[in-house]
Design a protein around this motif. Structure first.
Motif, mmCIF file in Angstrom:
data_model
loop_
_atom_site.group_PDB
_atom_site.id
_atom_site.type_symbol
_atom_site.label_atom_id
_atom_site.label_comp_id
_atom_site.label_asym_id
_atom_site.label_seq_id
_atom_site.Cartn_x
_atom_site.Cartn_y
_atom_site.Cartn_z
ATOM 1 N N MET A 184 48.866 48.439 39.462
ATOM 2 C CA MET A 184 48.786 47.099 39.940
ATOM 3 C C MET A 184 47.824 46.518 39.097
ATOM 4 S SD MET A 184 49.708 47.255 43.703
ATOM 5 C CE MET A 184 51.130 46.227 43.942
ATOM 6 N N ILE A 185 47.958 45.148 39.155
ATOM 7 C CA ILE A 185 46.841 44.399 38.676
ATOM 8 C C ILE A 185 46.041 43.841 40.050
ATOM 9 C CG2 ILE A 185 46.263 41.982 37.554
ATOM 10 C CD1 ILE A 185 48.774 42.479 35.919
ATOM 11 N N GLY A 186 44.612 44.415 40.055
ATOM 12 C CA GLY A 186 44.001 44.040 41.300
ATOM 13 C C GLY A 186 43.249 42.680 40.968
ATOM 14 N N ILE A 187 43.090 41.707 41.927
ATOM 15 C CA ILE A 187 42.671 40.385 41.821
ATOM 16 C C ILE A 187 41.844 40.103 42.923
ATOM 17 C CG2 ILE A 187 42.833 37.920 41.386
ATOM 18 C CD1 ILE A 187 45.895 38.657 40.230
ATOM 19 N N PHE A 188 40.548 39.872 42.848
ATOM 20 C CA PHE A 188 39.886 39.609 43.871
ATOM 21 C C PHE A 188 39.057 38.099 43.655
ATOM 22 C CE2 PHE A 188 36.056 41.826 42.374
ATOM 23 C CZ PHE A 188 35.080 40.814 42.407
ATOM 24 N N ASP A 189 39.016 37.422 44.922
ATOM 25 C CA ASP A 189 38.310 36.193 45.039
ATOM 26 C C ASP A 189 37.400 36.000 46.065
ATOM 27 O OD1 ASP A 189 37.361 33.620 44.388
ATOM 28 O OD2 ASP A 189 39.263 32.748 45.373
ATOM 29 N N SER A 190 36.504 34.978 46.433
ATOM 30 C CA SER A 190 36.203 34.833 47.593
ATOM 31 C C SER A 190 36.879 34.081 48.558
ATOM 32 C CB SER A 190 34.739 33.875 47.510
ATOM 33 O OG SER A 190 35.036 32.855 47.011
ATOM 34 N N GLY A 191 37.958 33.937 48.266
ATOM 35 C CA GLY A 191 38.831 33.012 48.941
ATOM 36 C C GLY A 191 40.179 33.088 48.636
ATOM 37 N N VAL A 192 40.792 31.570 48.702
ATOM 38 C CA VAL A 192 41.968 31.446 48.061
ATOM 39 C C VAL A 192 41.980 30.602 46.777
ATOM 40 C CG1 VAL A 192 43.508 31.380 50.393
ATOM 41 C CG2 VAL A 192 42.203 29.334 49.598
ATOM 42 N N GLY A 193 40.871 29.935 46.307
ATOM 43 C CA GLY A 193 40.780 29.410 45.042
ATOM 44 C C GLY A 193 41.390 30.475 44.007
ATOM 45 N N GLY A 194 41.080 31.801 44.061
ATOM 46 C CA GLY A 194 41.614 32.636 43.005
ATOM 47 C C GLY A 194 43.064 32.805 43.118
ATOM 48 N N MET A 195 43.564 32.136 43.822
ATOM 49 C CA MET A 195 45.101 32.401 43.761
ATOM 50 C C MET A 195 45.637 31.629 42.716
ATOM 51 S SD MET A 195 46.770 32.630 47.212
ATOM 52 C CE MET A 195 46.291 34.135 48.417
ATOM 53 N N THR A 196 44.790 30.488 42.081
ATOM 54 C CA THR A 196 45.170 29.639 40.838
ATOM 55 C C THR A 196 45.257 30.743 39.807
ATOM 56 O OG1 THR A 196 43.053 29.021 40.405
ATOM 57 C CG2 THR A 196 44.130 27.611 41.710
ATOM 58 N N VAL A 197 44.446 31.813 40.002
ATOM 59 C CA VAL A 197 44.581 32.742 38.743
ATOM 60 C C VAL A 197 45.535 33.775 38.915
ATOM 61 C CG1 VAL A 197 43.221 34.789 37.955
ATOM 62 C CG2 VAL A 197 42.012 32.621 38.504
ATOM 63 N N ALA A 198 46.048 34.169 40.328
ATOM 64 C CA ALA A 198 47.105 34.940 40.520
ATOM 65 C C ALA A 198 48.347 34.166 40.077
ATOM 66 C CB ALA A 198 47.281 35.163 41.957
ATOM 67 N N ARG A 199 48.257 32.852 40.511
ATOM 68 C CA ARG A 199 49.587 32.175 39.976
ATOM 69 C C ARG A 199 49.769 32.240 38.472
ATOM 70 N NH1 ARG A 199 54.426 30.773 40.226
ATOM 71 N NH2 ARG A 199 55.026 28.408 40.406
ATOM 72 N N GLY B 179 41.272 38.182 48.962
ATOM 73 C CA GLY B 179 40.705 36.980 49.132
ATOM 74 C C GLY B 179 39.668 37.202 50.203
ATOM 75 N N ASP B 180 38.513 37.346 50.052
ATOM 76 C CA ASP B 180 37.287 37.583 51.043
ATOM 77 C C ASP B 180 36.950 36.604 51.877
ATOM 78 O OD1 ASP B 180 35.587 39.197 52.186
ATOM 79 O OD2 ASP B 180 33.993 39.332 50.858
ATOM 80 N N LEU B 181 37.813 36.020 52.618
ATOM 81 C CA LEU B 181 37.672 34.886 53.415
ATOM 82 C C LEU B 181 36.743 34.931 54.747
ATOM 83 C CD1 LEU B 181 41.298 33.454 52.974
ATOM 84 C CD2 LEU B 181 39.404 32.115 52.867
ATOM 85 N N ALA B 182 36.588 36.098 55.025
ATOM 86 C CA ALA B 182 35.666 36.393 56.054
ATOM 87 C C ALA B 182 34.055 35.944 55.557
ATOM 88 C CB ALA B 182 35.765 37.928 56.559
ATOM 89 N N HIS B 183 33.942 36.149 54.223
ATOM 90 C CA HIS B 183 32.431 35.873 53.802
ATOM 91 C C HIS B 183 32.426 34.646 52.799
ATOM 92 C CE1 HIS B 183 32.492 40.371 54.167
ATOM 93 N NE2 HIS B 183 31.744 39.778 55.220
ATOM 94 N N THR B 184 33.644 33.854 52.697
ATOM 95 C CA THR B 184 33.691 32.839 51.843
ATOM 96 C C THR B 184 32.738 31.517 52.143
ATOM 97 O OG1 THR B 184 35.278 31.231 50.557
ATOM 98 C CG2 THR B 184 35.644 31.301 53.138
ATOM 99 N N PRO B 185 32.053 30.786 51.653
ATOM 100 C CA PRO B 185 31.970 30.805 50.115
ATOM 101 C C PRO B 185 31.019 31.460 49.576
ATOM 102 C CG PRO B 185 31.086 28.865 50.947
ATOM 103 C CD PRO B 185 31.453 29.597 52.041
ATOM 104 N N TYR B 186 31.135 32.204 48.334
ATOM 105 C CA TYR B 186 30.091 33.114 47.758
ATOM 106 C C TYR B 186 29.073 31.988 46.960
ATOM 107 C CZ TYR B 186 32.867 37.658 48.198
ATOM 108 O OH TYR B 186 33.460 38.470 48.300
ATOM 109 N N GLY B 187 29.770 30.913 46.472
ATOM 110 C CA GLY B 187 29.062 30.023 45.722
ATOM 111 C C GLY B 187 27.489 29.632 46.157
ATOM 112 N N SER B 188 27.622 29.722 47.411
ATOM 113 C CA SER B 188 26.123 29.138 48.038
ATOM 114 C C SER B 188 25.310 30.444 48.191
ATOM 115 C CB SER B 188 26.359 28.196 49.226
ATOM 116 O OG SER B 188 27.277 28.921 50.196
#
Lengths: 262, 262
Positions: A1-16, A31-40
């Protein structure tokens, strides 16, 4: 499988984008929404979360890992590569190569979260490829909350964009890297405000193209991943109504998000 | 010690108010910045984080717990009270009592995060006290990111506030509860936009007043906590420069934030 991770749902643009450009490979998204956002958040915390996400994907059968989050790519990719033998593809390298390839005046702009801009990684990568490029970066920390609220066409969003893009416009860049996987959702607002001659680079599309050529060059890996009618699975560490709506909007269809802890 | 927890640094407005209004009691603060914000997360996740924060404070000697976060107060206070014997004070009850006491036309507005507004808890509490009150709620999810960016006087912040307050203004409320500990930092922008006759209720001040009268009524607890020259301790699960700046701004002095995991 191709594993994809992101801090939330934004990475779904990559999955798409991967679904479109690498059809037939089964995708496994976390999607690590329990810890989103990572950016700050701080670098140490981002590395810790990225490790847990990678373990989750490996334990569920991923043969290649795509870090679909610019903050995690900027901060944690090296740490993950030194720890795991599985190929790890970050979302930054493909976009920088493309930016250097298309820029004519060698003035390249980058927009991203605070963590991504602070890491300086886009500038380093671009100057590794061509040291004569000038790189101008702008952190845009309010864009992710605005996008997650669905304020994609509000006056305030346009004003905030104009403010963020002002110095990049003055600097006469001819190429702008959308250094956050959420930003393609604002492309149609960004283009007129940065100027129609500026080429926008969508890091989601670039990473999908990069993954495609990587897989083309590795028939052994292709066989392991199994090129077959894809059964994609989407996991999230937390789930709320606005997040489910955003996921459906990105894919243009109903996406089933399953809750799991990394 | 007086234990205080919040999803981040917003709860420091509560700590600051307690320091002013209950002088001499040592404070123990925990800001869960590794998981901030809570307001956009699911109820189960907020309860889980609140439990961990409470355990941290109890293990470090807290004799009373103040939930300095509206989202956690709305979602997790009942679960915590049924699990722990230590007194647990939430940030919502005191503000609702005050709002009912000062409102003359019995039309009360509430602004807060998505989680707080979705919980409906302000409306329930107010109507428990006086069922003839009308309660109008408005989720303001972009205010916390704007405040954390330090955009306290920007035009976009004013426009977004005007948009959020529009329906409350039309509804002719005479009392507005600032149902998020960050919001007092925007009081001077909120007052002219909601109307100068509307009374703003600062939940941070109200919870500090409530704690004071609770302690006055419990000499046994006072003795345990130890009324002495205070040595306040501030812990956070993640720390970045903007967060440290905001903490210093709230207290008007340098605050040492120590990193710890809950």
């Amino acid at each position: 499988m191709i594993g994809i991770f992101d801090s939330g749902v934004g990475g779904m643009t990559v999955a798409r984008a991967i679904e479109r450009l690498c059809p037939g490979y089964p995708l496994l998204y976390f999607g690590d929404l329990a810890h989103t956002p990572y950016g700050s958040k701080s670098p140490e915390t981002i590395v810790e979360y990225s490790r847990r996400n990678t373990e989750f994907l490996l334990n569920h059968g991923a043969e290649v890992i795509v870090i679909a989050c610019n903050s995690a790519s900027a901060t944690a990719a090296d740490a993950l590569r030194s720890q795991y033998r599985t190929p790890i593809i970050d979302v930054i390298t493909p976009a920088t190569s493309r930016a250097v390839a298309v820029s004519k005046n060698r003035r390249i702009g980058i927009i991203g979260t605070r963590a991504t801009v602070r890491s300086n990684i886009y500038e380093e990568r671009i100057r590794e490829i061509n040291s004569r490029c000038e790189v101008l970066s702008q952190a845009c920390p309010l864009l992710v909350p605005l996008i997650e609220e669905g304020w994609l066409n509000k006056r305030e969003t346009k004003m905030i964009l104009r403010r963020y893009l002002y110095s990049l416009r003055l600097a006469q860049i001819d190429t702008l890297v959308l250094g956050c996987t959420h930003y393609p959702l604002l492309s149609n607002l960004i283009q007129p405000r940065i100027g129609k001659r500026v080429q926008l680079i969508d890091s989601s599309v670039e990473v999908a193209l990069h993954l495609k050529s990587f897989l083309d060059s590795r028939p052994d890996l292709q066989e392991k991943i199994g090129h077959q009618p894809a059964k994609n699975r989407f996991f999230v560490s937390d789930s709320t109504a606005p997040v489910r709506q955003l996921a459906n909007r990105i894919f243009g269809r109903n996406i089933h998000l399953k809750k799991a802890h990394a």
